[in-house]
Design a protein around this motif. Sequence first.
Motif: not given
Length: 463
Positions: A16-27
């Motif tokens: 699993e790899q988590r990435k924080t988007l510009k709107d603050g959500t974590v994908k």
Amino acid sequence: MPRIRKTGAVYPIRHEQRKTLKDGTVKTYVNWQAKVDGRWVSAKTYKECDRKIAEAIKEKTEWGMGVDRTTRLGEYAERWFELKRRDLKPNSIGNYASLISVHLSKYANEKLGEVTASAVQRMIANMRNLDGTPCSYNRQLGFYNVLNQIFKAAVADRLIPTSPVTSAARPKRRDAGLAGDRRTINGPVVVSTDRRSGTQDRKAFTVKQMQDMLEASSDDLFMGARQWWRLLTGMRQGEILGATLDDLDLWRDKTLETPDSGEIWIGTYTVNWKLESLDKEHGCGEPGRNGRYPCGFKRPSSCPRYRWKVPDGYDMIHLCKGYALTPPKSARGKVVPIIPQLGTVMHRYLEATDGSIPNPYNLIFRTREGLPISAFDDRAGFRDLMRRAGIPDYENRYGHECRNSVVSLLFHMKVDAGIIQRIVGHSSVEMSEHYRTVPIEDLMRGMETIGDGLDLKQIEWKA
């Protein structure tokens, strides 16, 4: 990290790899990975990753190694050429670079491990010049050799188990056909506007044509001596333009003189150098994103730390500009006899130019300013000589054909093939035979021996 069962079986592990988007959500991105024989395989699903594991294990069992599925042909060819160019002669560097940039670049994104033997055949068969015409046989052969070396290196680097370049892909020289219909593996050759298609139809000059050129060049000692040297030694163009006084040995032979002959000179020339035009490259570092080099100059010749584009340890003597003396094509030390007629002309030429023509580089032949003669000017001078001598189709004849002419004439005069090989510096007797042009008169005399052997004169027709 992927694990191996105690039984030795490899199975996928979730990553699993988590990435924080510009709107603050974590994908969260999920994929499956495994390591087989030191190489990673990955996929979006467990099932797909398990299939790749099975393929990698099968390859290892079948070939003793896995196949690299990520390295692309273009990037590997670039790394290979960076190492290869250190061992190439200057002229070959440009040839290799052209083959890679023009013909291999079309397949740069092909994965190295997925190139097949039939794909290599198509690469060679579909080669085209910059103007769209089919490439010549020699161009195709050069590309075949480059591909062969690249894939052999990939096998040695354990990126692929075998090379897809087979003997079936090697281009084959086709017969010329009728009425000049030249053919290659692609069919009839269309004349290329950039003069890259086809082969130069080199053949020997006739004895009469050689005599006419010798006569036409005898009215100018400074220009004519070089043409006499070309016609009476059969040396290559670079060897003639790079001939040095240190390697020339002339002496007067009084035993050949008569009361009416005047002085007669003979000698030898030892071929140790050829004149070559070399290119430079930047030595200050790699260019930035804007294309500018650290030195601030675009042209390599302006770079304070420029380097010559030559192999490591290349033996050369820089003369001026891009001109340098470099080792000849054949082995050094080839001795060329200077016959009395040429030796006497050369003695007169050396006396006439000594002191009156500058010679800072100790060259036998040079411009009136003492500079090396360019290959272009030399070709133009010989074409002008052919025009004045009345040689048919002189615009499509070459100075190198003097080499064919000397070989053919020596064979015609019954000189031993081994001696001819030594005189012209060929690598084998077979190469000397390749340069030989046999006149139709010699062919007819050869066939007439059949009539003598069968004693055909004794047979009368009764019909």
